[in-house]
Design an enzyme around this catalytic site. Structure first.
Site, PDB file in Angstrom:
ATOM      1  N   ASP A   8      22.876  55.747  52.700  1.00  0.00           N
ATOM      2  CA  ASP A   8      22.559  55.087  51.576  1.00  0.00           C
ATOM      3  C   ASP A   8      21.802  55.963  50.397  1.00  0.00           C
ATOM      4  OD1 ASP A   8      21.333  52.455  50.314  1.00  0.00           O
ATOM      5  OD2 ASP A   8      19.537  53.137  50.908  1.00  0.00           O
ATOM      6  N   ASP A  10      19.731  54.940  47.042  1.00  0.00           N
ATOM      7  CA  ASP A  10      18.409  54.607  46.856  1.00  0.00           C
ATOM      8  C   ASP A  10      17.452  54.461  47.922  1.00  0.00           C
ATOM      9  OD1 ASP A  10      18.970  54.510  43.996  1.00  0.00           O
ATOM     10  OD2 ASP A  10      19.353  52.304  44.095  1.00  0.00           O
ATOM     11  N   GLY A  45      17.729  47.587  48.521  1.00  0.00           N
ATOM     12  CA  GLY A  45      18.948  47.515  48.970  1.00  0.00           C
ATOM     13  C   GLY A  45      20.002  46.197  48.529  1.00  0.00           C
ATOM     14  N   ARG A  48      21.699  43.652  41.938  1.00  0.00           N
ATOM     15  CA  ARG A  48      21.137  43.710  40.766  1.00  0.00           C
ATOM     16  C   ARG A  48      20.730  42.158  40.379  1.00  0.00           C
ATOM     17  NH1 ARG A  48      23.845  46.521  35.845  1.00  0.00           N
ATOM     18  NH2 ARG A  48      23.783  47.961  37.331  1.00  0.00           N
ATOM     19  N   SER A 115      24.266  50.198  44.682  1.00  0.00           N
ATOM     20  CA  SER A 115      24.000  50.537  43.266  1.00  0.00           C
ATOM     21  C   SER A 115      25.301  50.780  42.584  1.00  0.00           C
ATOM     22  CB  SER A 115      23.077  51.833  42.997  1.00  0.00           C
ATOM     23  OG  SER A 115      23.075  52.029  41.910  1.00  0.00           O
ATOM     24  N   ASN A 117      25.044  52.320  39.723  1.00  0.00           N
ATOM     25  CA  ASN A 117      24.847  53.275  39.221  1.00  0.00           C
ATOM     26  C   ASN A 117      25.006  54.737  40.157  1.00  0.00           C
ATOM     27  OD1 ASN A 117      23.759  52.625  36.502  1.00  0.00           O
ATOM     28  ND2 ASN A 117      22.501  51.343  37.768  1.00  0.00           N
TER      29      ASN A 117
HETATM   30  P1  B16 Z   1      22.086  48.901  40.382  1.00  0.00           P
HETATM   31  P2  B16 Z   1      20.653  51.321  47.567  1.00  0.00           P
HETATM   32  C1  B16 Z   1      20.101  49.609  45.749  1.00  0.00           C
HETATM   33  O1  B16 Z   1      20.563  50.847  46.040  1.00  0.00           O
HETATM   34  C2  B16 Z   1      18.789  49.369  45.428  1.00  0.00           C
HETATM   35  O2  B16 Z   1      18.133  49.708  46.833  1.00  0.00           O
HETATM   36  C3  B16 Z   1      18.498  48.102  44.838  1.00  0.00           C
HETATM   37  O3  B16 Z   1      17.169  48.065  44.763  1.00  0.00           O
HETATM   38  C4  B16 Z   1      19.144  47.986  43.787  1.00  0.00           C
HETATM   39  O4  B16 Z   1      19.108  46.311  43.163  1.00  0.00           O
HETATM   40  C5  B16 Z   1      20.661  47.913  44.084  1.00  0.00           C
HETATM   41  O5  B16 Z   1      21.056  49.313  44.541  1.00  0.00           O
HETATM   42  C6  B16 Z   1      21.498  47.592  42.967  1.00  0.00           C
HETATM   43  O6  B16 Z   1      21.530  49.025  42.094  1.00  0.00           O
HETATM   44  O7  B16 Z   1      21.176  47.904  39.778  1.00  0.00           O
HETATM   45  O8  B16 Z   1      22.017  50.379  40.069  1.00  0.00           O
HETATM   46  O9  B16 Z   1      23.447  48.218  40.861  1.00  0.00           O
HETATM   47  O10 B16 Z   1      19.712  51.404  48.297  1.00  0.00           O
HETATM   48  O11 B16 Z   1      21.857  50.435  48.155  1.00  0.00           O
HETATM   49  O12 B16 Z   1      21.535  52.744  47.554  1.00  0.00           O
HETATM   50 MG    MG Z   2      18.195  51.936  49.720  1.00  0.00          MG
END
Ligand code: B16
Ligand code: MG
Length: 217
Positions: A8, A10, A45, A48, A115, A117
């Site tokens: 993963d 974030d 996880g 958005r 994410s 991003n």
């Molecule tokens: P984004 P992961 C997740 O990343 C985050 O934990 C979560 O808090 C966030 O809302 C989600 O990505 C979407 O992110 O806005 O950048 O598309 O933990 O799956 O790596």
């Molecule tokens: Mg995560």
């Protein structure tokens, strides 16, 4: 036998979870909605738009789809501005050593993240070309706890789900890994997850032999 490790992003590779908190806090303050770190824990996880729905559930106001879209966009602008500060120094302890050890043993490595991003973050921390496959929020329809992102990572790697172990910091991610038929290591706040196959406070305490034998646990 384990032949691939799916990370993963974030909360596992880098602590962008703190930046998500700061960005959502600004949006909720502007909208006069109560938001704190306990509520933020529920966003780990989660995609958005689903994160926004959790935040808006603490408001009496009914938001239209276009208002929600604009709020999500504003949050992402604030978040990306914060991501500009990210560098290789922000890679969490133990990650680089683990990536090197896995390569040395011919174990495949992938990113499985909700994410959108992901490419920007990996670029900022200098790991854009280090993974054998990347499955992220841009390539999936259903986000965690759905198994899609991890199944896609396994498909990109050309391995079977049962050969994969996922490293996750979120309950939604542990559930997604188990739904995919994979082993799951819970780190940080996911060390409390009842269904994780292995639980750790952080990656620097991870014993690689133990990780690759997680099948026999
Ligand atoms: P984004 P992961 C997740 O990343 C985050 O934990 C979560 O808090 C966030 O809302 C989600 O990505 C979407 O992110 O806005 O950048 O598309 O933990 O799956 O790596
Ligand atoms: Mg995560």
């Amino acid at each position: 036998k384990i032949s691939a490790v799916i990370f993963d992003l974030d909360g596992v590779i880098v602590s962008t979870d703190e930046y998500h908190y700061q960005a959502w806090k600004q949006i909720s303050d502007q909208e006069n909605i109560y938001f704190d770190r306990a509520i933020n824990e529920r966003l780990r996880g989660v995609s958005r738009m689903e994160s926004l729905d959790i935040i808006l559930s603490h408001s009496d106001k009914v938001y239209s789809e276009s208002e929600k879209y604009l709020l999500a966009q504003r949050k992402n602008d604030i978040y990306c501005e914060l991501l500009n500060k990210l560098s290789a120094n922000d890679i969490l302890p133990g990650i680089i050593n683990l990536l090197i050890s896995l390569k040395a043993r011919d174990i495949k490595i992938a990113i499985g993240s909700s994410s959108k991003n992901t490419p920007f973050i990996l670029d900022q921390i200098g790991l854009a070309t280090n993974f054998d496959a990347i499955a992220d929020g841009n390539s999936i329809k259903n986000s965690m706890p759905d198994s899609e992102v991890f199944l896609l990572a396994a498909e990109f790697l050309g391995v079977q789900p049962e050969e994969c172990v996922v490293i996750e910091d979120a309950q939604a991610g542990i559930d997604a890994a188990k739904a995919a038929g994979m082993k799951a290591v819970g780190i940080g706040s996911a060390a409390k997850c009842f269904n994780a196959d292995m639980k750790l406070n952080d990656i620097s305490n991870l014993d690689i032999d133990h990780l690759l034998e997680v099948n026999e646990i």
